[in-house]
Enzyme design. Structure first.
Site, short mmCIF file in Angstrom:
data_model
loop_
_atom_site.label_atom_id
_atom_site.label_comp_id
_atom_site.label_asym_id
_atom_site.label_seq_id
_atom_site.Cartn_x
_atom_site.Cartn_y
_atom_site.Cartn_z
N TRP A 197 -35.57 17.24 -66.48
CA TRP A 197 -34.75 16.19 -67.04
C TRP A 197 -35.45 14.75 -66.65
O TRP A 197 -35.83 14.55 -65.47
CB TRP A 197 -33.41 16.13 -66.66
CG TRP A 197 -32.57 14.92 -67.16
CD1 TRP A 197 -32.27 14.54 -68.44
CD2 TRP A 197 -32.34 13.85 -66.38
NE1 TRP A 197 -31.57 13.44 -68.51
CE2 TRP A 197 -31.79 12.83 -67.24
CE3 TRP A 197 -32.36 13.38 -65.19
CZ2 TRP A 197 -31.07 11.66 -66.94
CZ3 TRP A 197 -31.93 12.18 -64.49
CH2 TRP A 197 -31.24 11.31 -65.63
N ASP A 365 -21.88 8.97 -77.44
CA ASP A 365 -20.99 9.66 -76.77
C ASP A 365 -19.42 9.06 -76.33
O ASP A 365 -19.62 7.93 -76.09
CB ASP A 365 -21.23 10.33 -75.45
CG ASP A 365 -20.46 11.70 -74.95
OD1 ASP A 365 -19.50 11.86 -75.75
OD2 ASP A 365 -20.94 12.39 -74.18
N ARG A 441 -22.53 20.60 -66.58
CA ARG A 441 -21.84 19.32 -67.04
C ARG A 441 -20.36 19.53 -67.68
O ARG A 441 -20.04 19.03 -68.51
CB ARG A 441 -22.74 18.72 -68.19
CG ARG A 441 -22.49 17.06 -68.19
CD ARG A 441 -23.10 16.62 -69.55
NE ARG A 441 -23.14 14.91 -69.29
CZ ARG A 441 -23.33 14.14 -70.28
NH1 ARG A 441 -23.30 14.63 -71.58
NH2 ARG A 441 -23.10 13.08 -70.34
N LYS A 473 -27.01 11.97 -84.14
CA LYS A 473 -27.90 12.32 -82.96
C LYS A 473 -27.23 13.51 -82.56
O LYS A 473 -25.98 13.51 -82.17
CB LYS A 473 -27.56 11.05 -81.84
CG LYS A 473 -28.42 11.59 -80.53
CD LYS A 473 -28.31 10.28 -79.71
CE LYS A 473 -28.88 10.65 -78.21
NZ LYS A 473 -28.68 9.71 -77.50
N TRP A 474 -27.82 14.59 -82.73
CA TRP A 474 -27.27 16.04 -82.20
C TRP A 474 -27.96 16.31 -80.93
O TRP A 474 -29.11 16.87 -80.67
CB TRP A 474 -28.08 17.07 -83.20
CG TRP A 474 -27.44 18.33 -83.11
CD1 TRP A 474 -27.50 19.36 -82.26
CD2 TRP A 474 -26.76 19.05 -84.31
NE1 TRP A 474 -27.29 20.47 -82.41
CE2 TRP A 474 -26.47 20.50 -83.62
CE3 TRP A 474 -26.47 18.89 -85.65
CZ2 TRP A 474 -25.89 21.45 -84.50
CZ3 TRP A 474 -25.79 19.59 -86.22
CH2 TRP A 474 -25.64 21.09 -85.79
N ASP A 475 -26.86 16.56 -79.71
CA ASP A 475 -27.48 16.52 -78.57
C ASP A 475 -27.06 18.08 -78.02
O ASP A 475 -26.41 18.89 -78.99
CB ASP A 475 -26.50 15.71 -77.71
CG ASP A 475 -27.24 15.41 -76.26
OD1 ASP A 475 -28.00 15.95 -75.94
OD2 ASP A 475 -26.92 14.01 -75.86
N ASN A 477 -26.38 19.56 -73.90
CA ASN A 477 -26.56 19.19 -72.76
C ASN A 477 -26.33 20.19 -71.46
O ASN A 477 -26.17 19.73 -70.47
CB ASN A 477 -25.78 18.09 -72.47
CG ASN A 477 -26.17 16.64 -73.06
OD1 ASN A 477 -27.59 16.17 -72.84
ND2 ASN A 477 -25.26 15.91 -73.51
N CYS A 523 -31.53 15.84 -79.84
CA CYS A 523 -31.71 15.35 -78.57
C CYS A 523 -31.06 16.54 -77.67
O CYS A 523 -30.39 17.49 -78.02
CB CYS A 523 -30.59 14.27 -78.36
SG CYS A 523 -30.07 13.73 -76.66
N ASP A 545 -34.48 10.73 -71.82
CA ASP A 545 -33.50 9.55 -71.36
C ASP A 545 -33.87 8.62 -70.47
O ASP A 545 -33.38 7.76 -70.07
CB ASP A 545 -32.46 10.28 -70.32
CG ASP A 545 -31.21 11.25 -71.39
OD1 ASP A 545 -31.29 10.94 -72.61
OD2 ASP A 545 -30.37 11.86 -71.10
C1 GLA Z 1 -27.18 12.98 -73.04
C2 GLA Z 1 -28.47 12.33 -74.11
C3 GLA Z 1 -28.28 10.73 -73.77
C4 GLA Z 1 -26.51 10.42 -74.08
C5 GLA Z 1 -25.74 11.38 -73.21
C6 GLA Z 1 -24.23 11.34 -73.70
O1 GLA Z 1 -27.79 12.91 -71.77
O2 GLA Z 1 -29.66 12.47 -73.64
O3 GLA Z 1 -29.00 9.95 -74.50
O4 GLA Z 1 -26.49 10.79 -75.49
O5 GLA Z 1 -26.01 12.78 -73.51
O6 GLA Z 1 -23.43 12.13 -73.03
#
Ligand code: GLA
Length: 761
Positions: A197, A365, A441, A473-475, A477, A523, A545
């Site tokens: 990361w 978010d 998370r 923006k499709w995340d 995590n 993302c 990030d």
């Molecule tokens: C991830 C993404 C960030 C942001 C956060 C929001 O870490 O990489 O850009 O969108 O989630 O929780």
């Protein structure tokens, strides 16, 4: 072009040849991959010479072929158990632990285009042709189809395989490769793109030596740890010279790359779905198709192979209404607000963004369900009316009224432990009955192999996307754990990781069809999922990030090795930087961020008039040259005086970025700009983009800088000079005071030069 004669196959792109043949034992033997050579089988015979080398203690084919040692043959798709003791392209069990296979030629066909063009499979074009080679096992009813699709203009060959079981008993795949490439020697450096990361795709270069160099991902996603993109380069090859071959998978799940140096000095390259936890049962009549893999050979440096990837991705991987279109400059709310959002604040951000020349406002978010911090809310895709009382449609209308597009963040594959969705559907997560699943998370992963999960997401996301959303923006995590699926359609947990990715693709395809106008950005904790599979469904990707200027040089360099600038999203963020607290100038950060797809992610309301005006000038400049920045040809220029020089070439201009990590003192010299690809017989005008220098950067020297006479740098030179001699750039500040023409270049700074292509002699 693909031709065949007498068991020989010649696959040609504009500059490269790939040659294979069916040898005297019926096996598919690799002959050559490199710069383009002829198509004469008799001449090609001499490439590998006669079969007269004996291997001590080696296993040979049979008594009639005593010189045929499988462990020293260059093969097209190696199977275990018959003497080839190297890494195998396929390992498949067909009962009683048996894995020995002996695939030999059965038939072939050559046709225009390619069979599958449904994403993530690459598209085909006018000149696309495919060789389909069918190999069958000598004892069992098992067939392997090898596909070689040629993209002549891009100098790309696309590879994949499919395995078919014709036996009455099951065949269980344990390893199955998309690509195998055997090379006659192992004098190569291996370039991989590794990290974690916030330090994604940092290039590692090492020499191949005995044994197997292997890397991949077991995270469930492509991963920021190891990209599926890699290169082999001759030890003397660099960005601009020498031989290099690029490889990459069009896939978003676990992958494995193996590069083996054999005891006899040969090199075998394999790209596969990772065998970690993978097993796939095929019953009679069933088949399995691998993801596609891309290969690009260059005899003029690594940049040339990267350019093949960039062009190939633009024409044959990216698709949809945004393909080839200029991408908007955005402001993202994340680092400005984190979870602390209100409707009123968002509107003030958007209004400032419009004033500064931005075109898209992205609400990151924190806008839905109980999501007031990262411990809750994922899965409940309904607006939080305490934070946004008038709802998304109202917000979108206001933002559109300011002349901006409106975008939103989602993380569809996940569910928070503290969420309504998890309360309602605990059975939807990936978890093993009787074991407590590992969180990441504060969230679990939804089982994307399940159609009911996908239906829920299709519905709830469609409701969100129908509220005036222009960008998503499709995340994603967290990484995968606790591999078990309650989906009864799966024959074993060994299918889960791949079925998850197929399920994800299915959902994305459905949403894309329903919302063809939306600009999609992928993302995953920054760049944890940066691959061509995602790029076949989504238009661009969040690179990392980490937006610190210095760290970002390595991240953007590694990303550009395989991915085009329009897909690489870069944000100008705050100083001190939120990932490492480093301080850098606003225009310096802009320089690097402009080399790709530009955005901003900072508290724009905290900037003074001067700051807003600086950004306004940046966005104006970027938009004027956006086509070049997003769709131009990226190349490294020769470094000089410790500084890096990057270039991006459009049809009528070349933009150059000078990057200085460290300011040196009293060096007594100018930095030199050389553009090796400048054309003889053409004139070029070179202008420096004047930078805004922040008073914070200069401290006590600020007054002296302000008082100094600023001389704009603008010269016209011939292509011969620019290419061979290079030009002296304006002197940089080096501890000898401020005087006319001195450029201020501090630590971590950048400077932009625009080179306009003028007429020819
Ligand atoms: C991830 C993404 C960030 C942001 C956060 C929001 O870490 O990489 O850009 O969108 O989630 O929780």
């Amino acid at each position: 072009m693909i031709t065949s004669a007498g068991g020989w196959f010649f696959i040609e792109t504009a500059k490269t040849s790939y040659i294979l043949r069916i040898d005297e034992t019926g096996h598919a033997e690799h002959i050559y991959y490199g710069s383009r050579i002829g198509r004469d089988p008799e001449e090609a015979e001499c490439i590998n010479g006669p079969r007269d080398v004996k291997i001590g203690d080696g296993t040979y084919q049979d008594e009639d072929n005593q010189f045929y040692f499988p462990s020293n043959i260059m093969s097209e798709y190696a199977a275990p158990g018959r003497g080839d003791t190297r890494e195998a392209a396929i390992i498949a069990e067909y009962g009683n632990g048996l894995i020995t296979l002996d695939p030999v030629y059965s038939s072939h066909s050559i046709y225009k285009g390619k069979k599958c063009t449904e994403a993530p499979a690459a598209l085909s074009g006018e000149e696309t042709e495919t060789l389909e080679l069918v190999l069958t096992d000598t004892a069992e009813d098992i067939a392997i189809r090898l596909f070689y699709t040629v993209y002549p203009e891009e100098d790309v060959i696309l590879r994949s395989a499919s395995i078919e079981n014709g036996m009455d008993r099951p065949l269980t795949l344990r390893t199955v490769s998309s690509l195998q490439l055997d090379l006659p020697d192992a004098e190569w450096d291996l370039l991989t793109f590794d990290g974690a990361w916030a330090r994604e795709r940092n290039e590692t270069r090492r020499r191949l030596s005995a044994g197997t160099a292997s890397f991949g991902s077991t995270l469930g996603f492509t991963s920021s740890e190891h990209s599926s993109l890699f290169f082999l380069a001759r030890p003397d090859a660099d960005d601009r010279h020498g031989t290099a071959i690029g490889f990459g998978l069009i896939y978003s799940g676990n992958h494995l790359e193996r590069i083996e140096t054999s005891p006899f000095g040969k090199c075998r390259v394999l790209s596969s779905i990772n065998q970690y936890g993978f097993s796939w049962e095929l019953r009679k009549g069933e088949s399995f198709s691998t993801p596609e893999a891309v290969m690009a050979f260059s005899s003029s440096g690594i940049d040339e192979a990267s350019w093949s990837f960039h062009r190939f991705i633009k024409r044959y991987v990216s698709r949809g209404s945004w393909c080839g279109r200029e991408r908007p400059v955005l402001l993202n709310s994340w680092e400005a607000t984190y979870f602390d959002i209100t409707e009123e604040k968002l509107l003030r951000f958007a209004s400032k963004a419009a004033e500064a020349g931005m075109e898209l406002f992205v609400l990151d978010d924190g806008w839905y369900g109980r999501r007031t911090d990262d411990t809750r809310g994922l899965g409940d895709w309904k607006v939080n009316t305490e934070r946004i009382p008038h709802g998304l449609r109202w917000l979108s209308d206001r933002i559109h009224g300011m002349g901006l597009m409106f975008g939103i963040w989602v993380e569809p594959e996940m569910v928070s432990i503290d969420s309504e969705l998890y309360e309602r559907h605990p059975e939807w997560i990936i978890a093993i009955p009787g074991r407590k699943p590992a969180p990441g998370r504060h969230q679990y992963i939804l089982d994307m192999s399940r159609s009911d999960v996908r239906e829920y997401l299709m519905q709830s996301l469609s409701d969100v996307f129908s509220s005036g959303i222009d960008y998503v923006k499709w995340d994603c995590n967290r990484n995968m754990s606790d591999y078990f699926s309650s989906n009864p359609e799966l024959r074993s947990c060994g299918e889960l990781m791949h079925r998850y990715i197929l399920g994800l693709y299915d959902l994305m395809a459905g949403l894309r069809e329903r919302f063809p106008g939306i600009l999609f950005e992928f993302c995953a904790s920054g760049g944890n999922r940066y691959d061509m599979g995602m790029l076949s469904f989504m238009d661009q990707g969040w690179t990392s990030d980490n937006t610190d200027l210095l760290h970002r040089i390595a991240i953007q360099h590694g990303t550009l090795r395989g991915f085009p600038p329009y897909a690489m999203c870069n944000h100008v963020s705050a100083s001190p930087n939120h990932q490492c607290l480093r301080i850098s100038g606003l225009d310096d950060r802009f320089g690097l961020a402009a080399f790709g797809n530009l955005g901003y992610e900072l508290d724009i309301l905290a900037l003074d008039e001067d700051g807003i005006e600086t950004i306004r000038q940046q966005t104006e400049f970027y938009k004027a040259h956006r086509k070049t920045f997003q769709y131009g040809r990226f190349r490294h220029l020769p470094p000089d005086g410790g500084n890096l020089f990057w270039s991006i070439e459009g049809s009528d201009e070349i933009i150059v970025l000078e990057i200085q990590s460290r300011c040196d003192v009293n060096t007594g010299r100018h930095h030199r700009l050389v553009v090796p690809f400048a054309e003889s017989g053409r004139e070029y005008r070179i202008e420096r983009r004047e930078k805004h220098i922040s008073p914070d950067a200069l401290g006590d020297s600020c007054g002296k800088y302000e008082a100094m006479e600023k001389k704009p740098f603008r010269i016209t030179v011939s292509g011969d000079i620019l290419r061979s001699a290079g030009i002296a750039l304006p002197v940089t500040f080096m501890g000898r005071g401020f005087y006319s023409g001195v450029r201020v270049m501090c630590d971590n700074s950048t400077d932009i030069f625009v080179i306009t292509k003028l007429g020819r002699d």
